[in-house]
Design an enzyme around this catalytic site. Structure first.
Site, PDB file in Angstrom:
ATOM      1  N   GLY A 134     -30.362  60.626   4.893  1.00 25.75           N
ATOM      2  CA  GLY A 134     -31.162  60.175   6.016  1.00 25.75           C
ATOM      3  C   GLY A 134     -30.662  60.827   7.286  1.00 25.75           C
ATOM      4  O   GLY A 134     -29.741  61.654   7.260  1.00 25.75           O
ATOM      5  N   LYS A 189     -35.177  70.399   4.690  1.00 24.47           N
ATOM      6  CA  LYS A 189     -35.195  70.286   6.160  1.00 24.47           C
ATOM      7  C   LYS A 189     -34.140  71.179   6.790  1.00 24.47           C
ATOM      8  O   LYS A 189     -34.284  71.607   7.940  1.00 24.47           O
ATOM      9  CB  LYS A 189     -35.020  68.830   6.594  1.00 24.47           C
ATOM     10  CG  LYS A 189     -33.760  68.141   6.083  1.00 24.47           C
ATOM     11  CD  LYS A 189     -32.565  68.275   6.981  1.00 24.47           C
ATOM     12  CE  LYS A 189     -31.344  67.651   6.355  1.00 24.47           C
ATOM     13  NZ  LYS A 189     -30.128  67.796   7.162  1.00 24.47           N
ATOM     14  N   GLU A 279     -25.658  74.552   5.189  1.00 21.57           N
ATOM     15  CA  GLU A 279     -26.345  74.291   3.924  1.00 21.57           C
ATOM     16  C   GLU A 279     -27.698  74.998   3.833  1.00 21.57           C
ATOM     17  O   GLU A 279     -28.126  75.405   2.757  1.00 21.57           O
ATOM     18  CB  GLU A 279     -26.546  72.780   3.736  1.00 21.57           C
ATOM     19  CG  GLU A 279     -25.259  71.971   3.639  1.00 21.57           C
ATOM     20  CD  GLU A 279     -24.623  72.024   2.257  1.00 21.57           C
ATOM     21  OE1 GLU A 279     -25.001  72.896   1.462  1.00 21.57           O
ATOM     22  OE2 GLU A 279     -23.739  71.193   1.996  1.00 21.57           O
TER      23      GLU A 279
END
Length: 336
Positions: A134, A189, A279
């Protein structure tokens, strides 16, 4: 009270150790890096990854992974996604049948296109694997600023165990059965955040950022739903919520790396400057491969890959996105 072993002493593992200790749990942190463990033992603070966040004296530290796994009830796997499989291999001989492993890294394994939880399940089939993600930067969690995340698992019981483990007055935890949607939102994302950072580095404004975030979640959703994820997940905390914070925050290493690339740094120069694992760079190729596998167009992610791996100028990539063929915003909409 539970006994919790945290595998990985980076910023996120360190911040979560504070949440758990504040909840009254027994916490032990493992790292393969001996100098890191010695520093934590001496300072009770990760001066490199999370400076200014003092850890309670009750937290212990070790380089013995067997000890950490055998001495604790629940494990939190907090190593960067690129090290997930190699760490899971080290863990496998010692994990007990049904032992809960909470995966908190975000990424997709490039050569297999597997999510983090799938990688762990493939190497440790006896484990009960959950995920937690989250909009949650370690720097803010460490300062005890209100944060909300989601715990996902194959069973409601496991998700609620993780929820109860972490939840307190500054760390709210929801539950979800849509583990796939959570992990795809959390990993993809990071690639969009690289694009948002590039726009910042080029000096573009809020209009550009809003478009990247909005069209970015549209790209992520089309792929994730095609793979079996739920739309509600992509428009919740682990989808649009995580995307917003990663594209906007000064704490975001993906945004920072993208910003440097937009300013003219090479990918290698940018990652060295960030000094932590980015990442999104590891997920970018995997995201593109998934798009090809499921026959889904992802223009932003395609252009990010060209900038990262084909030395395409970021400004040129933005121009090509702007000049794509004219189309309706949502193909599901039509005039009567």
């Amino acid at each position: 009270m539970s006994r919790v072993g945290i595998i990985g002493a980076g910023s996120w593992g360190t911040a979560l150790s504070l949440v758990l200790a504040n909840n009254g749990h027994s916490v032990e942190i493992w790292s393969i890096v001996e100098s890191e463990i010695e520093m934590l033992k001496e300072k009770h603070e990760h001066i490199d990854k999370l400076p200014g966040v003092k850890l309670p004296d009750s937290i212990t530290f070790t380089t013995d992974i067997e000890e950490t796994i055998k001495n604790n009830d629940i494990l939190v796997l907090a190593v960067p996604s690129v090290f997930t499989r190699s760490t899971a291999v080290k863990m496998a001989p010692f994990v007990k049948e049904g032992q809960i492993i909470v995966c908190v890294a975000k990424g997709i394994e490039e050569n297999t296109l597997m999510t983090i939880s799938d990688v762990v399940e493939s190497e440790i089939p006896c484990a009960d694997v959950a995920v937690m993600c989250g909009p949650s930067h370690a720097e803010e969690v460490g300062r005890l600023l209100p944060t909300t995340v989601v715990a996902g698992a194959r069973t409601q019981k496991t998700a609620e165990i993780v929820q109860d483990l972490f939840m307190n007055e500054v760390f709210r935890v929801y539950t979800s059965p849509d583990v796939l949607g959570m992990e795809l939102g959390g990993s993809l994302k990071n690639v969009i955040a690289l694009a948002a950072g590039m726009a910042d580095g080029l000096g573009y404004g809020d209009n550009t950022k809003a478009a990247l975030i909005t069209r970015g979640i549209a790209e992520i959703s089309v792929l994730a739903i095609e793979m079996g994820a739920k739309a509600e997940t992509l428009f919740g905390l682990t989808g649009i919520g995580d995307l917003i914070v990663t594209c906007e925050s000064r704490h975001s290493r993906n945004r920072k790396a993208g910003m440097l690339i937009g300013q003219g740094y090479t990918m290698d120069e940018a990652t060295k400057e960030v000094k932590m694992v980015v990442e999104g760079i590891y997920s970018a190729k995997a995201a593109l491969a998934l798009a090809e596998k499921y026959d889904v167009r992802m223009p932003i992610i395609e252009e990010v890959n060209r900038v990262l791996f084909e030395d395409k100028p970021a400004k040129e990539a933005v121009s090509e996105l702007m000049l794509r063929d004219r189309k309706i915003e949502h193909s599901s909409l039509e005039w009567k």
